[in-house]
Design an enzyme around this catalytic site. Sequence first.
Site, short mmCIF file in Angstrom:
data_model
loop_
_atom_site.label_atom_id
_atom_site.label_comp_id
_atom_site.label_asym_id
_atom_site.label_seq_id
_atom_site.Cartn_x
_atom_site.Cartn_y
_atom_site.Cartn_z
N ARG A 47 -18.98 -0.81 5.54
CA ARG A 47 -18.40 0.44 5.06
C ARG A 47 -17.77 0.37 3.67
NH1 ARG A 47 -13.58 3.81 7.44
NH2 ARG A 47 -14.38 5.92 7.43
N CYS A 52 21.17 1.14 -11.23
CA CYS A 52 20.70 0.53 -9.97
C CYS A 52 21.87 0.16 -9.06
CB CYS A 52 19.87 -0.71 -10.29
SG CYS A 52 19.55 -1.74 -8.85
N CYS A 59 22.21 -3.84 -8.56
CA CYS A 59 22.53 -4.76 -9.65
C CYS A 59 24.00 -5.20 -9.55
CB CYS A 59 22.28 -4.09 -11.00
SG CYS A 59 20.56 -4.25 -11.58
N ASN A 76 24.09 -2.19 5.16
CA ASN A 76 23.40 -1.00 4.68
C ASN A 76 24.31 0.23 4.79
OD1 ASN A 76 21.52 1.14 4.24
ND2 ASN A 76 19.87 -0.13 5.05
N HIS A 96 17.23 -7.66 -12.06
CA HIS A 96 16.57 -6.42 -11.66
C HIS A 96 15.06 -6.44 -11.89
CE1 HIS A 96 16.60 -2.05 -10.88
NE2 HIS A 96 15.76 -1.92 -11.90
N ASN A 114 10.33 -4.32 2.30
CA ASN A 114 9.40 -3.27 1.88
C ASN A 114 9.30 -3.36 0.38
OD1 ASN A 114 9.05 -2.19 4.48
ND2 ASN A 114 10.92 -0.98 4.28
N SER A 125 12.81 2.34 -2.10
CA SER A 125 13.35 3.32 -3.02
C SER A 125 14.03 2.68 -4.22
CB SER A 125 14.32 4.25 -2.28
OG SER A 125 15.21 3.49 -1.49
N HIS A 162 14.71 -3.13 -7.50
CA HIS A 162 15.49 -4.36 -7.53
C HIS A 162 15.03 -5.26 -6.37
CE1 HIS A 162 19.25 -6.45 -8.89
NE2 HIS A 162 18.91 -7.14 -7.81
N HIS A 188 14.75 -6.96 -3.24
CA HIS A 188 15.61 -7.02 -2.06
C HIS A 188 14.80 -6.86 -0.78
CE1 HIS A 188 15.06 -2.66 -2.25
NE2 HIS A 188 15.58 -2.57 -1.04
N GLN A 243 15.60 -6.62 3.83
CA GLN A 243 16.57 -6.13 4.80
C GLN A 243 16.58 -7.01 6.04
OE1 GLN A 243 16.87 -1.82 5.33
NE2 GLN A 243 15.11 -1.51 3.99
N HIS A 255 8.57 -12.99 12.16
CA HIS A 255 8.68 -12.87 13.61
C HIS A 255 9.14 -14.20 14.17
CE1 HIS A 255 6.01 -9.10 14.26
NE2 HIS A 255 7.26 -8.81 14.46
N PHE A 270 -5.79 4.04 4.45
CA PHE A 270 -4.99 4.97 5.23
C PHE A 270 -5.14 4.65 6.72
CE2 PHE A 270 -5.53 7.24 1.29
CZ PHE A 270 -4.34 7.92 1.13
N GLU A 327 -7.10 5.59 13.57
CA GLU A 327 -6.24 4.42 13.73
C GLU A 327 -5.02 4.74 14.58
OE1 GLU A 327 -7.63 5.52 11.03
OE2 GLU A 327 -8.69 3.89 10.04
N GLN A 368 -8.39 -0.06 12.18
CA GLN A 368 -9.75 -0.17 11.65
C GLN A 368 -9.68 -0.72 10.23
OE1 GLN A 368 -11.32 1.69 9.04
NE2 GLN A 368 -13.34 0.84 9.44
O1 LIG Z 1 15.99 1.38 4.52
P1 LIG Z 1 15.25 2.01 3.38
O2 LIG Z 1 14.67 1.01 2.41
O3 LIG Z 1 16.02 3.08 2.69
O4 LIG Z 1 14.00 2.77 4.06
C1 LIG Z 1 12.71 2.24 4.21
O5 LIG Z 1 12.66 1.18 5.16
C2 LIG Z 1 13.02 1.52 6.51
C3 LIG Z 1 12.76 0.31 7.39
O6 LIG Z 1 11.41 -0.10 7.39
C4 LIG Z 1 12.25 2.75 7.01
O7 LIG Z 1 12.82 3.17 8.23
C5 LIG Z 1 12.28 3.91 6.02
O8 LIG Z 1 11.41 4.92 6.47
C6 LIG Z 1 11.85 3.40 4.64
O9 LIG Z 1 11.88 4.45 3.69
O1 LIG Z 2 -13.45 9.05 7.31
P1 LIG Z 2 -12.65 9.46 6.11
O2 LIG Z 2 -12.08 10.84 6.21
O3 LIG Z 2 -13.40 9.26 4.82
O4 LIG Z 2 -11.42 8.45 6.06
C1 LIG Z 2 -10.15 8.67 6.58
O5 LIG Z 2 -10.13 8.69 8.00
C2 LIG Z 2 -10.54 7.48 8.65
C3 LIG Z 2 -10.33 7.65 10.14
O6 LIG Z 2 -8.99 7.89 10.49
C4 LIG Z 2 -9.76 6.26 8.13
O7 LIG Z 2 -10.37 5.09 8.62
C5 LIG Z 2 -9.75 6.20 6.59
O8 LIG Z 2 -8.89 5.17 6.19
C6 LIG Z 2 -9.27 7.55 6.05
O9 LIG Z 2 -9.28 7.53 4.64
#
Ligand SMILES: O=P(O)(O)O[C@H]1O[C@H](CO)[C@@H](O)[C@H](O)[C@H]1O
Ligand SMILES: O=P(O)(O)O[C@H]1O[C@H](CO)[C@@H](O)[C@H](O)[C@H]1O
Lengths: 338, 338
Positions: free
Chosen positions: A27, A51, A54, A76, A113, A153, A161, A164, A166, A168, A281, A312, A317, A323
Amino acid sequence: MSSQLKTHPHRRYNILTGEWVLVSPHRTKRPWQGKTETSTKKEAIPYDPECYLCPTNTRINGEVNPDYKNTYVFKNDFGALLEDTPLFEYKEGLLHAEGEKGISKVICFSPNHSLTIPDMEIADLVQVVETWQNEFTELGNTEDINYVQIFENKGAIMGCSNPHPHGQVWAQHSIPTEVEKKTNAQKNYLEKKGSGLLQDYIEQELKEDVRVISQNESFVTLIPFWAVWPYEAMIVPKRKMANILGLTDKEKLDFAEQLKTLTQKYDALFDTSFPYSSGIHQAPTDGAYYKEWHWHMSFYPPLLRSATVKKFMVGYEMFAMAQRDITAESAAEKLKSL
Amino acid sequence: MSSQLKTHPHRRYNILTGEWVLVSPHRTKRPWQGKTETSTKKEAIPYDPECYLCPTNTRINGEVNPDYKNTYVFKNDFGALLEDTPLFEYKEGLLHAEGEKGISKVICFSPNHSLTIPDMEIADLVQVVETWQNEFTELGNTEDINYVQIFENKGAIMGCSNPHPHGQVWAQHSIPTEVEKKTNAQKNYLEKKGSGLLQDYIEQELKEDVRVISQNESFVTLIPFWAVWPYEAMIVPKRKMANILGLTDKEKLDFAEQLKTLTQKYDALFDTSFPYSSGIHQAPTDGAYYKEWHWHMSFYPPLLRSATVKKFMVGYEMFAMAQRDITAESAAEKLKSL
Ligand SMILES: O=P(O)(O)O[C@H]1O[C@H](CO)[C@@H](O)[C@H](O)[C@H]1O
Ligand SMILES: O=P(O)(O)O[C@H]1O[C@H](CO)[C@@H](O)[C@H](O)[C@H]1O
């Protein structure tokens, strides 16, 4: 390696979660006319007066960050988990809920930063590892806290967001779903085979050598056979340890080195500050003896083909199963070669 | 409803999957400085010469779409699942894979490029429901196909690469992970209680009336107690049916009506063409008798606070468990009031 895995759609089994992923190797030729992301540039300035992470800056709740030199940890200001939560139980017919006590903390990896993990010195990454150890010890020893999730993240696309550097730690009373799956799988395997699941697995991977990206004396970094995200990877200690507290000084250094190697390869792959969520983990901290647990760190990066085209995980999925389009083997080959 | 669920962090149990979601009702005040999305505008023109889904246009593989008047179904030109896949088995130590035979199809809901489900006439939505039924029958009766997943990805933010109103059907040999979980839960419940899990559940929801958004004679639309996505919703037939083939004419009409009502409320919520992934979960088509199954359609929409701020399911959510900020009850109240 069976050549059928290179050409035909197939599903692969995740030995840690018991779930499957659909792999569609044919694919990759699909043209992409959908949404594209903005590629992330690295921050130019080592100190940003705006920030809230910082050193010396004031956070939204009025607290002032110290002039920290290495890592810096604080609670937090908008934690999803709170310490003063009652452990109530709610059961009403088919509705079932429980109070979830916990603590959410932020860990700044560096005062600078403009850095990210791949840019940091190994010695400074060792300090990050030691900070994770300290948090694991402190939170793991807190009453009513039975599991400690360390994660990062990275990149706006992963909901981060603030650029910097970091991560969690969210620690909580219950054992989270994903951890429970991995506990069960490792436990069943140990009971049946008398050996560690991940130990046997990395032994096989090192022998086959098609999904290994890099290694040193104490760690191996690989794309797991059942990877879901296009360039998902795993850093695994060669020695079985239930959690990161077991690391020797040499192992801390080796872990930091693999952390840097993998994330540098990531940045080089699409010539961008590579976004991902990563997490460690490890065994729960409820006081039980988890002799089956072999801790590991996983990286779930969303990019698929370039700095602007991501995978996506949507309709199919969400409703059916994960997938992916490229195989774990071809992803490993690319990362290895960098 | 216990007032503790309104104020304290807690986890809720999903009776269909056996998994938990962390709910943090106090967290809605969190300021958002991260990534924002572009709000989706509806398409202005009913026919786009560049769209490969519009009637009479030529697709990438050279095929010409007919001048269709209602719905139009064709095989995905870049399907993740293919019909001529061998059902091989690969087992090598801890590596386990299986050939996955299947079919991926695209379903255009309407020839009109500018419409989305909430804009369509109920009579035309009934035609969509009938197209789903036809595909379910045809694919479900195909040899080696044991499950049929009907879904829609709506909006660029959900990986949809073409705004022309359309959904997909991916049908395959194995039973996908999510479906297996729901089969087990419904089966266990029926064996233990002698009644249908979702039947008992919607009865309780209709009585409590705090998560129900709307209903008619044959269907109820609600935010499930264990919802993960901020405005996640479920359309459930009041009568237990294993799949959509059991619908009477009146029920088809009632289903179409709830489909329109829910998606209209969605569009009104943040005054935008509301993105989501939706999917119909129903019994496998492997020939067994799934008397426990009660089909339902779920909507997983990513928006959290406005047309441009979405919920990120990232680090903690990927490594530990799903997390949400607003309660199911407050989401239901908002949608109900629209
Ligand atoms: O805690 P943050 O960095 O503001 O938020 C980010 O991480 C979190 C933990 O994965 C998620 O729940 C939030 O949706 C995401 O925006
Ligand atoms: O098949 P599409 O619309 O091109 O693709 C979209 O839907 C699929 C099924 O949920 C996903 O695997 C792809 O990542 C998404 O971009």
